[in-house]
Scaffold this motif. Structure first.
Motif, PDB file in Angstrom:
ATOM      1  N   PRO A 109     -10.282  20.900  48.171  1.00 15.88           N
ATOM      2  CA  PRO A 109     -10.282  19.472  48.535  1.00 15.88           C
ATOM      3  C   PRO A 109      -8.880  18.869  48.691  1.00 15.88           C
ATOM      4  N   PHE A 110      -7.925  19.286  47.858  1.00 14.90           N
ATOM      5  CA  PHE A 110      -6.570  18.756  47.973  1.00 14.90           C
ATOM      6  C   PHE A 110      -5.954  19.124  49.319  1.00 14.90           C
ATOM      7  N   LEU A 111      -6.142  20.366  49.735  1.00 12.84           N
ATOM      8  CA  LEU A 111      -5.575  20.798  51.015  1.00 12.84           C
ATOM      9  C   LEU A 111      -6.300  20.166  52.198  1.00 12.84           C
ATOM     10  N   LEU A 154       0.723  26.679  58.213  1.00 13.46           N
ATOM     11  CA  LEU A 154       1.745  26.542  57.175  1.00 13.46           C
ATOM     12  C   LEU A 154       1.241  27.088  55.843  1.00 13.46           C
ATOM     13  N   ILE A 155      -0.004  26.832  55.527  1.00 17.01           N
ATOM     14  CA  ILE A 155      -0.589  27.335  54.279  1.00 17.01           C
ATOM     15  C   ILE A 155      -0.623  28.862  54.295  1.00 17.01           C
ATOM     16  N   GLY A 156      -1.085  29.434  55.393  1.00 14.94           N
ATOM     17  CA  GLY A 156      -1.121  30.891  55.505  1.00 14.94           C
ATOM     18  C   GLY A 156       0.262  31.511  55.504  1.00 14.94           C
ATOM     19  N   GLY A 157       1.225  30.866  56.162  1.00 16.36           N
ATOM     20  CA  GLY A 157       2.590  31.385  56.192  1.00 16.36           C
ATOM     21  C   GLY A 157       3.257  31.357  54.834  1.00 16.36           C
ATOM     22  N   VAL A 158       3.055  30.278  54.090  1.00 14.58           N
ATOM     23  CA  VAL A 158       3.631  30.191  52.738  1.00 14.58           C
ATOM     24  C   VAL A 158       2.986  31.224  51.820  1.00 14.58           C
ATOM     25  N   PHE A 204      -3.613  36.108  57.636  1.00 10.74           N
ATOM     26  CA  PHE A 204      -3.184  35.026  56.751  1.00 10.74           C
ATOM     27  C   PHE A 204      -3.381  33.660  57.392  1.00 10.74           C
ATOM     28  N   LEU A 205      -3.441  33.587  58.711  1.00 11.38           N
ATOM     29  CA  LEU A 205      -3.816  32.339  59.363  1.00 11.38           C
ATOM     30  C   LEU A 205      -5.276  32.010  59.072  1.00 11.38           C
ATOM     31  N   LEU A 206      -6.131  33.028  59.098  1.00 12.10           N
ATOM     32  CA  LEU A 206      -7.539  32.810  58.731  1.00 12.10           C
ATOM     33  C   LEU A 206      -7.693  32.438  57.258  1.00 12.10           C
ATOM     34  N   ILE A 207      -6.919  33.074  56.392  1.00 10.58           N
ATOM     35  CA  ILE A 207      -6.970  32.734  54.969  1.00 10.58           C
ATOM     36  C   ILE A 207      -6.499  31.301  54.748  1.00 10.58           C
ATOM     37  N   GLY A 208      -5.438  30.889  55.445  1.00 11.46           N
ATOM     38  CA  GLY A 208      -4.963  29.510  55.342  1.00 11.46           C
ATOM     39  C   GLY A 208      -5.992  28.516  55.837  1.00 11.46           C
ATOM     40  N   ASN A 209      -6.689  28.850  56.924  1.00 12.48           N
ATOM     41  CA  ASN A 209      -7.741  27.978  57.440  1.00 12.48           C
ATOM     42  C   ASN A 209      -8.896  27.895  56.446  1.00 12.48           C
TER      43      ASN A 209
END
Length: 100
Positions: free
Chosen positions: A43-45, A54-58, A31-36
């Motif tokens: 574009p927003f992120l 944080l994106i992957g954790g959420v 999920f860290l790779l997915i968040g990256n």
């Protein structure tokens, strides 16, 4: 004499505490790779200051909450607390070892 055991059950019902820890760390890394990936593609992120962790954790937390509503448990909260506790300790020690 070589002992042969025919109990070769490699399903998720029989992976034990060591494999449970490895599976949980693997989930965090995936999920860290997915968040990256999402941070580089959306574009927003990309313009925001949200870190990819944080994106992957959420995302992992929301998927876990949805699956828990159906009775499927993918996250062991005890292991995640241990990983968070030790990660914070290692992070603060690493900050003190920094040279100016």
């Amino acid at each position: 004499m070589l002992f042969y055991s025919s109990n070769w059950d490699f399903t998720l019902n029989n992976y034990g505490p060591v494999w449970n820890f490895i599976v949980q760390v693997g989930l965090l890394l995936i999920f860290l790779l997915i968040g990256n990936f999402l941070r580089t593609v959306v574009p927003f992120l990309r313009k925001s200051l949200f870190p990819s962790a944080l994106i992957g954790g959420v995302l992992l937390l929301s998927i876990d909450l949805i699956l828990r509503a159906f009775g499927i448990y993918i996250i062991d909260r005890g292991i995640m607390q241990v990983i968070t506790y030790h990660g914070l300790g290692i992070g603060f020690v690493a900050m003190t070892l920094k040279t100016v």
